[in-house]
Design an enzyme around this catalytic site. Structure first.
Site, PDB file in Angstrom:
ATOM      1  N   LYS A  45       0.931  -1.068  -0.018  1.00 59.63           N
ATOM      2  CA  LYS A  45      -0.045  -0.058   0.014  1.00 59.63           C
ATOM      3  C   LYS A  45       0.724   1.312  -0.026  1.00 59.63           C
ATOM      4  O   LYS A  45       1.747   1.209   0.787  1.00 59.63           O
ATOM      5  CB  LYS A  45      -0.949  -0.154   1.181  1.00 59.63           C
ATOM      6  CG  LYS A  45      -1.717   1.142   1.478  1.00 59.63           C
ATOM      7  CD  LYS A  45      -2.781   1.705   0.311  1.00 59.63           C
ATOM      8  CE  LYS A  45      -2.981   2.968   0.045  1.00 59.63           C
ATOM      9  NZ  LYS A  45      -3.963   3.064  -1.031  1.00 59.63           N
ATOM     10  N   GLY A  72      -7.317   8.014  -1.502  1.00 60.54           N
ATOM     11  CA  GLY A  72      -6.608   9.260  -0.862  1.00 60.54           C
ATOM     12  C   GLY A  72      -5.550   9.090   0.070  1.00 60.54           C
ATOM     13  O   GLY A  72      -5.145   9.472   0.879  1.00 60.54           O
ATOM     14  N   ASN A 126       5.321   6.342  -6.359  1.00 67.74           N
ATOM     15  CA  ASN A 126       4.124   6.682  -7.190  1.00 67.74           C
ATOM     16  C   ASN A 126       4.228   8.241  -7.222  1.00 67.74           C
ATOM     17  O   ASN A 126       4.230   9.067  -6.242  1.00 67.74           O
ATOM     18  CB  ASN A 126       2.984   6.175  -6.098  1.00 67.74           C
ATOM     19  CG  ASN A 126       1.455   6.821  -6.503  1.00 67.74           C
ATOM     20  OD1 ASN A 126       1.429   7.425  -7.623  1.00 67.74           O
ATOM     21  ND2 ASN A 126       0.718   6.685  -5.744  1.00 67.74           N
ATOM     22  N   CYS A 129       0.790  11.581  -7.524  1.00 68.75           N
ATOM     23  CA  CYS A 129       0.223  12.403  -6.405  1.00 68.75           C
ATOM     24  C   CYS A 129       0.386  13.997  -6.685  1.00 68.75           C
ATOM     25  O   CYS A 129       1.443  14.413  -7.585  1.00 68.75           O
ATOM     26  CB  CYS A 129       1.148  12.357  -5.083  1.00 68.75           C
ATOM     27  SG  CYS A 129       1.289  10.426  -4.929  1.00 68.75           S
ATOM     28  N   LYS A 164       6.639   4.584 -10.880  1.00 66.87           N
ATOM     29  CA  LYS A 164       5.374   4.221 -11.382  1.00 66.87           C
ATOM     30  C   LYS A 164       4.741   5.493 -12.106  1.00 66.87           C
ATOM     31  O   LYS A 164       4.546   6.288 -11.478  1.00 66.87           O
ATOM     32  CB  LYS A 164       4.626   3.721 -10.403  1.00 66.87           C
ATOM     33  CG  LYS A 164       3.245   3.231 -10.454  1.00 66.87           C
ATOM     34  CD  LYS A 164       2.592   2.569  -9.634  1.00 66.87           C
ATOM     35  CE  LYS A 164       1.077   2.256  -9.917  1.00 66.87           C
ATOM     36  NZ  LYS A 164       0.554   1.277  -8.976  1.00 66.87           N
ATOM     37  N   GLY A 243      -5.832  -3.114 -15.619  1.00 61.14           N
ATOM     38  CA  GLY A 243      -6.649  -4.159 -16.383  1.00 61.14           C
ATOM     39  C   GLY A 243      -6.699  -5.682 -16.502  1.00 61.14           C
ATOM     40  O   GLY A 243      -7.352  -6.348 -17.169  1.00 61.14           O
TER      41      GLY A 243
HETATM   42  C1  FMN Z   1      -8.248   0.609  -4.437  1.00 56.88           C
HETATM   43  C2  FMN Z   1      -6.797   1.151  -5.024  1.00 56.88           C
HETATM   44  C3  FMN Z   1      -6.056   1.673  -4.199  1.00 56.88           C
HETATM   45  C4  FMN Z   1      -4.664   1.975  -5.048  1.00 56.88           C
HETATM   46  N1  FMN Z   1      -3.749   2.536  -4.174  1.00 56.88           N
HETATM   47  C5  FMN Z   1      -2.546   2.844  -4.838  1.00 56.88           C
HETATM   48  C6  FMN Z   1      -1.411   3.332  -4.220  1.00 56.88           C
HETATM   49  O1  FMN Z   1      -1.617   3.444  -2.919  1.00 56.88           O
HETATM   50  N2  FMN Z   1      -0.239   3.635  -4.861  1.00 56.88           N
HETATM   51  C7  FMN Z   1      -0.151   3.344  -6.201  1.00 56.88           C
HETATM   52  O2  FMN Z   1       0.850   3.497  -6.592  1.00 56.88           O
HETATM   53  N3  FMN Z   1      -1.209   2.818  -6.965  1.00 56.88           N
HETATM   54  C8  FMN Z   1      -2.392   2.663  -6.365  1.00 56.88           C
HETATM   55  N4  FMN Z   1      -3.507   1.996  -7.198  1.00 56.88           N
HETATM   56  C9  FMN Z   1      -3.254   1.725  -8.517  1.00 56.88           C
HETATM   57  C10 FMN Z   1      -2.920   0.385  -8.611  1.00 56.88           C
HETATM   58  O3  FMN Z   1      -1.728  -0.187  -8.110  1.00 56.88           O
HETATM   59  C11 FMN Z   1      -2.754  -0.013 -10.413  1.00 56.88           C
HETATM   60  O4  FMN Z   1      -1.751   1.057 -10.873  1.00 56.88           O
HETATM   61  C12 FMN Z   1      -4.111   0.344 -11.073  1.00 56.88           C
HETATM   62  O5  FMN Z   1      -5.284   0.092 -10.226  1.00 56.88           O
HETATM   63  C13 FMN Z   1      -4.087  -0.243 -12.177  1.00 56.88           C
HETATM   64  O6  FMN Z   1      -4.084  -1.768 -12.231  1.00 56.88           O
HETATM   65  P1  FMN Z   1      -5.408  -2.571 -12.163  1.00 56.88           P
HETATM   66  O7  FMN Z   1      -6.378  -2.262 -13.218  1.00 56.88           O
HETATM   67  O8  FMN Z   1      -4.862  -4.179 -12.324  1.00 56.88           O
HETATM   68  O9  FMN Z   1      -6.137  -2.148 -10.866  1.00 56.88           O
HETATM   69  C14 FMN Z   1      -4.684   1.811  -6.234  1.00 56.88           C
HETATM   70  C15 FMN Z   1      -5.858   1.226  -6.934  1.00 56.88           C
HETATM   71  C16 FMN Z   1      -7.084   0.566  -6.435  1.00 56.88           C
HETATM   72  C17 FMN Z   1      -7.904   0.130  -7.148  1.00 56.88           C
END
Ligand code: FMN
Ligand code: FAD
Ligand code: FES
Lengths: 303, 255
Positions: A45, A72, A126, A129, A164, A243
């Site tokens: 996370k 957030g 990340n 932000c 990222k 995705g």
């Molecule tokens: C609920 C949720 C929380 C996320 N929190 C973060 C985060 O804290 N840091 C980050 O770099 N990406 C975060 N992401 C983005 C995911 O790591 C990922 O880049 C994005 O969801 C695309 O991949 P997916 O389609 O497989 O979910 C979050 C995504 C979701 C759905």
């Protein structure tokens, strides 16, 4: 049984499937459903210098073949992460990636500095932000700011540094190249695409934050295109996500040039998705007579 | 906690929009208790739908869920038949722990009634229930509550059944009769807020079961946040993991 091992910036993964940041907590919850040591890695996370409470609820909305989230960056802060969550993760026999966020460069630098002696294998930055000092514009949207933040964090990072990338830009190859120029050891993409959903009866957005980050199956073609473009632009390894819901998607990502993949939203639909993807990649390689997963990385034959 | 396919044993339609499924799931039933919930895959939907466990039959390894059709996910669920399999993740959440040495009042508002049924059954004969509905057409589970409770009061907003008004109108009298009781409640937010305020006023312990939109359902994604004020300050708790049942005094009903 094909060789599924991949190496990214000196870090060895037993297979190329990593759970994506923010969807998998610090591993403890999914460990109650299956043996998480079977994963290639876990991206934790998003962690900030100090604790953050996150946004008000609702923080999630379902959209066609996907979701929007506006968590957030709720997290306990880097010191609590090191003290409370790392000891468990360390024992899991899988690669641990700390995912770092901040609202000014100094925060990123200090957070990564505190991780210098911590038992994490890799750092994922990340940069989607908002930068408070630049009026809330994301760190990840201009090549200049990406190179700058990469350089400053790289100077203190003891572990390999992966940047990222955000897809909310005009040309993602520019920010990818900037990360490489700043000294990044790898890039991962994509983070979420900004989206919105409105309840037509109340005429209010479902998310209390009004907008949120879109993820899930709906973003896959966009993510794949971006991974392919970036893999053709930079020499450092690319980790692809966005995705992926099944092994076929992961194979597409690898063919497009990703050395490994991350799986996020699909964990919510089916907790076993990462394990199914690992098995599916293996069967695909066997069926196609490939000895190693590396033999298909970037092997798309474009027209 | 398991994620697996389980067979629907039987289906009953309780009113125009509400269904009751008995699900054969020994592995899940043995870890279930009242007030916990399950997260159900609904067709092609990306997100599972959280539904409370209403009744548990540990001997036969079944649980009963009762749900109302609200949107596409629950509409898909309503089309499933006995013999079909559902992909279920659960049991999840903390649930209720009725304190059996104190008089208890179980309050359910509409589709908030099902989770209170299991709690009332667990508590036993001396349970009192107050059930609130919009009108007679929405009435569910009255016979079941009557079987396990010492008394059941029903309110409807339009007066088409029971007492016209809200559950809080009845609760007010009960709290005067039984100042040493504990209240357990589930239902729409405005009702819970009213119940919590009334209990606080009478200095009566109250536990509420909350709803929030969910992602993972297990505490990993942090989307189901609920603000609480606890002894050591303000927290962002998570309905799926720290709840769905909370001490009403700690819940920030506006946050
Ligand atoms: C609920 C949720 C929380 C996320 N929190 C973060 C985060 O804290 N840091 C980050 O770099 N990406 C975060 N992401 C983005 C995911 O790591 C990922 O880049 C994005 O969801 C695309 O991949 P997916 O389609 O497989 O979910 C979050 C995504 C979701 C759905
Ligand atoms: C812990 C818990 C227990 C629940 N128990 C029951 C129960 O026993 N019986 C019952 O009928 N309903 C229950 N609900 C509410 C039920 O989850 C929603 O009615 C259902 O998710 C609606 O899905 P939909 O696709 O039909 O509606 P849509 O409005 O199309 O759903 C869109 C999205 O919003 C979410 N959502 C919509 N309303 C709610 C809500 N009230 N709470 C949480 N998420 C919501 C959905 O899960 C979905 O992700 C419970 C909710 C929670 C959080
Ligand atoms: S739904 Fe993921 S933490 Fe509650």
């Amino acid at each position: 049984m094909a060789d599924l091992r991949v190496n990214i910036a000196g870090v060895e993964f037993k297979n190329p499937v990593i759970t994506a940041s923010g969807t998998f907590g610090f591993g403890q919850e999914y460990a109650r459903i299956y043996d998480i040591s079977r994963l290639g890695g876990i991206s934790c996370k998003g962690t900030t210098l100090h604790e953050r409470p996150g946004n008000p609820s609702p923080r999630i909305a379902e959209t066609p073949s996907g979701i929007l989230n506006s968590v957030g960056l709720q997290n306990p802060g880097v010191d609590a992460f090191i003290r409370d969550d790392l000891p468990f993760l360390k024992k899991q026999n899988t690669v641990i990636i700390a995912n770092i966020a901040g609202s000014q460069i100094e925060d990123y630098v200090e957070t990564v500095r505190r991780l210098q002696d911590a038992d994490v294998d890799m750092i994922e930055l990340n940069i989607s932000c908002p930068n408070v000092k630049e009026g809330g514009v994301s760190f990840g949207t201009s090549a200049k700011s990406v190179e700058n933040i990469t350089k400053q964090v790289k100077a203190v990072a003891k572990q390999p540094l992966m940047i990222k990338l955000t897809p909310n830009v005009t040309d993602i190859t520019e920010t990818a190249a900037a990360a490489e120029a700043g000294g990044a050891d790898a890039v991962s993409l994509i983070n979420t695409l900004t989206g919105m959903k409105i309840d037509i009866n109340t005429r209010r957005p479902i998310l209390k934050n009004n907008t949120g980050g879109m993820s899930g199956a709906a973003v896959f073609p966009v993510a794949l295109r971006m991974v392919w473009q970036v893999a053709n632009r930079v020499k450092i390894p690319v980790v692809g996500m966005g995705g992926i819901t099944k092994w076929q998607d992961a194979v597409e990502m690898l063919l497009a040039g990703a050395t490994a993949v991350q799986i996020g939203t699909a964990n919510f639909t089916d907790a076993y998705t990462p394990l199914k993807v690992i098995a599916g990649i293996n069967d695909y390689l066997d069926e196609h007579g490939e000895k190693s997963v590396l033999d298909i990385v970037g092997k798309v034959q474009v027209w | 906690m398991v994620q697996a396919y389980f067979k629907i044993h039987s289906v009953e339609k309780l009113n125009d929009t509400t269904y009751s499924f008995v699900i054969a799931c020994p592995a899940l039933a043995k870890e279930s208790w009242c007030g916990r919930f399950v997260n159900i895959q609904c067709g092609e939907k990306t997100l599972r739908r959280p539904i409370s466990i209403s009744e548990i039959d540990s001997e036969n390894g079944t649980i009963t869920i009762v749900f109302e059709v609200r949107g596409e996910g629950t509409a898909w669920l309503a089309k499933q038949k006995a013999g079909d399999e559902l992909n279920i993740l659960g049991p999840l959440g903390n649930g209720f722990f009725p304190e059996k040495d104190k008089p208890a009042i179980f309050i359910g508002g509409g589709i908030g009634c099902p989770p209170m049924l299991g709690a009332a059954q667990d508590y036993g004969k001396n349970a009192e229930a107050i059930l609130g509905f919009r009108s007679k057409e929405q009435l569910i589970l009255l016979d079941k509550f009557e079987q396990c409770c010492q008394s059941v009061s029903v309110t409807t907003n339009d007066g088409s059944f029971g007492t016209k008004g809200f559950v809080t109108d009845i609760l007010k009298e009960k709290l005067q009769e039984k100042p040493d009781c504990i209240v357990y409640a589930c239902g729409p937010m405005p009702m819970l807020k009213g119940v919590a305020a009334m209990c606080a006023e009478h200095d009566v312990q109250c536990y509420v079961s909350l709803e929030q939109r969910m992602g993972c359902g297990i505490g990993a994604c942090l989307v189901c946040a609920c603000k609480t004020h606890e002894k050591d300050g303000e927290h962002m708790r998570h309905v799926c993991k720290n709840g769905p049942v909370f001490d009403a005094r700690e819940v920030d009903f506006n946050g």
